[in-house]
Scaffold this active site. Structure first.
Site, mmCIF file in Angstrom:
data_model
loop_
_atom_site.group_PDB
_atom_site.id
_atom_site.type_symbol
_atom_site.label_atom_id
_atom_site.label_comp_id
_atom_site.label_asym_id
_atom_site.label_seq_id
_atom_site.Cartn_x
_atom_site.Cartn_y
_atom_site.Cartn_z
ATOM 1 C CG MET A 108 -1.992 -1.109 1.019
ATOM 2 S SD MET A 108 -3.113 -1.148 2.388
ATOM 3 C CE MET A 108 -2.092 -1.720 3.695
ATOM 4 C CG HIS A 457 -2.612 -41.417 -10.354
ATOM 5 N ND1 HIS A 457 -1.356 -41.451 -10.906
ATOM 6 C CD2 HIS A 457 -2.744 -42.525 -9.596
ATOM 7 C CE1 HIS A 457 -0.774 -42.564 -10.520
ATOM 8 N NE2 HIS A 457 -1.588 -43.237 -9.728
ATOM 9 C CB SER A 765 -10.814 -44.273 7.736
ATOM 10 O OG SER A 765 -9.844 -43.350 7.302
#
Ligand code: PEP
Ligand code: MG
Length: 874
Positions: A108, A457, A765
């Site tokens: 800024m 993958h 899980s």
């Protein structure tokens, strides 16, 4: 009465304090705090961040009362300094600086020397007795104000300055005299008139208002917005504005300015670290016009000021109990502090500083652990690009697996392996990888793909291996057959060197210098401190003994997910697996599976041994059948030979097995519902391995996990199958092994019916990769094409495949836990999706009451630390 928008500081007392960062911004809070603890700070006032927020919600108008409060504060400031704003005999000058809640360095705007005009400059010259200084300040003011407030390009002024230096044959601006600077002031004013169509504003009050507006506006300039996006700083915060009496580092050779850190922010070493310039103002250090000197030299040049500075920096570090990043100005040998804030540091420095400060007794253990950001320590676990090297990236993909890699481009997994065998470092470049590429991925230094998201993958496997990966790099054009790719007009052929940065997603041509990670003693120690605080367990997703060993060395407390499919692709096993898939009857399948079983048993033995005494969660086969189908005639031929089934028949079968949506197709437990002999073979392999090792005295703790369950009956049936095999093997071997059978919760239906499922599951899980895919209806494999734009537009704050979508998918997790435990009070619950290694998701898991997280081996240290943060922050 209107709200308080302005906070004064000066004469040893401030209205605000150090903890008011949200209201005053970091800089404003620092100035207030320093004032309160008697550090020499020029007086001034801070306009709150709330005023900035109001300004924006109010059509870029000041909120009610702000102008009056600014005038009042200016009056106080005049009294404190003993000079008046706009006074032509001895003017008060001010700086106007931004300052958000967290520092956004250089993003800024700032204006210095405000209050100068054609009249007050004369007053400044006579009151200071230094005409050169007065005109130097005026030309600086016009330049900064012109640039920041009036939008006249900085370069236009720089050019005139350079011309002047050239005309006078000097190389530094300090060598220009008062007459030169007066001329420059005139030239600068002309530039402003030509560029803006109006004269440079002369009225100090108008200058102030315009400058404050400009700082408010700079909150929304492009670079600030980008910085906030990268650093996840909310756009709603707004910036504070600090108006402060000027002190001058440009009054002569007994003046100067500098920035410093109380410790080395790069290494963490306990040494005063910084730079300064004589006869200069703050922006000169930043702008790089002159080369600053190392801070230690200040001791020789201005011993008195240096002694003051030493005392102040030590006081500040003790007061804040953290490394401070400070800015100072010396005016006629007297030191003034302009800023103090907690210093940004590298991961390495963060670890060392936290460790040292605890040892020094400055902070307690809890604070030391909280001082090291989990997101950051990832840097310490992978080779990375030497921060000192400079390079240009030709493309940018997703930062799928951190670290960096250098190697020669190759385009097939086989090539990667054979080149690696010859001792070449390679980067495997693919459109997208498939499980078959695993060997090549392993052999490569890093992986670059053109498509695929953060849980594609390539990304998942690379992270699992701790291997650098840039995924979904859409701007590269790969010709796999032609063994080349093009990007932005460059052609990269097989064997050409490239560098990829998996931390940033950058792709670079040629070789860039890398540095090795160091898991220093201090880091290891801080992690053991983290372990004292965390309540969540940390396991690893690991498929091989090697990965399991890495995970254990990093402190994993077990395996939370072993994906058995990777074992199906290794070496010659794929042929037997294909034979099994293409078989026409149960006997054919069983015959083929018998060939795979010994390998599986060996794999499990390896894992159990490395993880001795710790639980090993083995997930039975999950990927779509589709992935195993032979694609080439050559592969079909191989299967035909091995099975004795005719080529044409096999080929037809392969075509029949084609699926339109394999990810939602014949995969997970559905494979075993239709072909139970697959899970049966795996169960035999698990329990035969477990019983054998138990007999040898190895403590094995198997946990068998059934994937993609959506209905309790699927689990009921398959659990029975596993239990039967377990009983049979134990009976046969005469060994008893304690084991669990549980399930993944990775479909919305599983979460919704978790109570029914829990009746048959000994653990849950959460497979949040699939749960995210199915809850959002966004394909894991295709998300890379459009999700980045979703994040860009703020529809998602973060990629939901990276950081769990707490308000959506999170509900399913919470519901799963609650419903599961309503039936089975002690139900063990964990997470094994990629989110298990993401600090924000880990904090969510803590709140959701999970027992453990499981992540890729190289993220285990991150997870240990993140779990400690989650526990400490509650
Ligand atoms: C999951 O879906 O979160 C998971 C861990 O399984 P996979 O990524 O192998 O589908
Ligand atoms: Mg899954």
């Amino acid at each position: 009465m209107s709200k308080k928008w302005v906070y004064f500081f000066g004469n040893g007392k401030a209205e605000g304090k150090g903890t008011d960062k949200e209201l005053l911004g970091g800089k404003g809070a620092g100035l207030a705090e320093m004032t309160n603890i008697s550090i020499p700070v020029p007086p001034g006032f801070t306009i709150t961040t709330e005023a900035c927020v109001e300004y924006y919600s109010n059509n870029q108008q000041y909120p009610e009362g702000l102008t009056t409060q600014m005038i009042e504060a200016m009056g106080k400031l005049e009294t404190a300094v003993g000079k008046n704003f706009g006074d032509i005999a001895c003017p008060l000058l001010v700086s106007v600086r931004s300052g958000a809640r967290v520092s956004m360095p250089g993003m800024m705007d700032t204006v210095l020397n405000l209050g100068l005009n054609d009249e007050t400059v004369k007053g400044l010259a006579s009151s200071s007795g230094n005409e050169r200084f007065a005109y130097d300040s005026y030309r600086r003011f016009i330049q900064m104000f012109g640039d920041v407030v009036l939008g006249v390009g900085h370069g236009k002024f720089e050019r005139l300055l350079t011309d002047m230096k050239r005309a006078k044959n000097v190389d530094e601006d300090t060598k220009l005299d008062a007459a030169d600077l007066k001329k420059l002031v005139d030239q600068y004013k002309d530039v402003v008139s030509t560029e803006t169509g109006r004269n440079f504003p002369q009225e100090p009050k108008e200058q102030l208002k315009l400058a404050v507006n400009a700082v408010f506006e700079s909150w929304n300039n492009q670079r600030a917005k980008t910085y906030r996006k990268i650093n996840k700083i909310p756009h709603e915060w707004g910036t504070g504005v600090n108006v402060q009496a000027m002190v001058f580092g440009n009054m002569g050779d007994d003046c100067g300015t500098g920035v410093a850190f109380t410790r080395n922010p790069s290494t963490g070493d306990k040494e005063f670290f910084g730079e300064f310039l004589i006869n200069a103002q703050g922006e000169d250090v930043v702008a790089g016009i002159r080369t600053p000197n190392p801070i230690i030299e200040l001791k020789t040049v201005m011993p008195e000021a240096f002694a003051q500075l030493e005392k102040v920096y030590q006081t500040l570090e003790k007061h804040y109990k953290d490394v401070q990043d400070i800015e100072f100005t010396i005016e006629k040998n007297k030191l003034y502090m302009l800023q103090t804030r907690s210093g940004k540091r590298t991961a390495k420095a963060a670890v060392k500083i936290a460790y040292d400060m605890f040892r020094e007794g400055l902070i307690d253990k809890r604070t030391a652990v909280l001082r090291v950001a989990p997101q950051q320590v990832d840097q310490l676990l992978h080779p990375m690009i030497d921060p000192k090297s400079s390079y240009d990236a030709v493309a940018k993909g997703l930062p799928a697996s951190p670290g960096a890699a250098v190697g020669k481009a190759v385009f097939t997994a086989e090539e990667a392996e054979s080149w690696a065998q010859r001792g070449e470092a390679v980067i495997l470049v693919r459109k997208e990888t498939s499980p078959e590429d695993i060997g090549g991925m392993h052999a490569a230094q890093g992986i670059l793909t053109a498509t695929g998201g953060m849980t594609s993958h390539a990304a998942v496997v690379a992270r699992g291996m701790g291997k650098c990966c840039v995924a979904g790099c859409g701007s590269i054009n790969i010709d796999e057959k032609g063994r080349k790719f093009t990007v932005g007009g460059h052609l990269i052929k097989e064997g050409d060197f490239i560098t990829i940065n998996g931390t940033t997603g950058e792709v670079i041509l040629g070789q860039v210098e890398l540095i090795e990670p160091s898991l220093s003693g201090e880091f290891a120690e801080i992690l053991t401190w983290a372990d004292e605080f965390r309540t969540l367990g940390v396991r690893a997703n690991a498929d091989t003994p090697h990965d399991a060993q890495v995970a254990r060395d990093f402190g994993a407390e077990g395996i939370g997910l072993c994906r058995t499919e990777h074992m199906f692709f290794d070496g010659d096993r794929i042929d037997a697996v294909r034979e099994m898939i293409l078989a026409y009857d149960v006997d054919g399948r069983k015959k083929a599976l018998e060939k795979v079983k010994p390998y599986q048993r060996e794999d499990f033995e390896g894992l159990f041994k490395v993880m001795e005494g710790l639980p090993v969660t083995i997930r039975l086969l999950d990927p779509p059948l589709h992935e195993f189908i032979p694609h080439t005639d050559e592969d079909v031929e191989k299967v035909s030979k091995a099975s004795g089934i005719a080529f044409d028949r096999l080929k037809r079968k392969a075509q029949e097995l084609h699926e339109f949506n394999p990810m939602l197709g014949h995969r997970g437990c559905r494979l075993a519902v239709t072909f139970p002999e697959i899970y049966e073979m795996q169960a035999y392999a698990i329990f035969e391995a477990a019983c054998k090792l138990k007999k040898e005295g190895v403590n094995v703790i198997p946990e068998v996990m059934i994937p993609l369950v959506g209905h309790y009956k699927e689990l009921e049936e398959l659990k029975e199958l596993v239990d039967n095999v377990a009983a049979e093997v134990m009976e046969k071997t005469g060994v008893k092994v304690d084991y669990l059978v549980g399930t993944m919760i990775e479909l919305p239906r599983a979460a919704l019916t978790a109570d029914e499922i829990a009746a048959h599951a000994q653990f849950f899980s959460f497979g949040t990769n699939d749960l995210t895919q199915t809850a959002l209806g966004i394909s894991r494999d295709d998300a890379g094409k459009f999700l980045p734009q979703y994040v860009e537009k703020g529809i998602f704050k973060e990629d939901p495949f990276v950081s769990i979508d707490q308000s959506g998918v999170g509900q399913l997790v919470e519901m799963g836990v609650a419903k599961g435990r309503s039936v089975r009070k002690e139900l063990k619950t964990g997470i094994c999706g990629e989110h298990g290694g993401d600090p924000d998701s880990i904090a969510f898991c803590q709140k959701a009451g999970l027992n453990y997280v499981s992540c890729s081996p190289y993220r285990v240290p991150v997870a240990r630390l993140a779990a400690a943060h989650a526990a400490l922050k509650g």
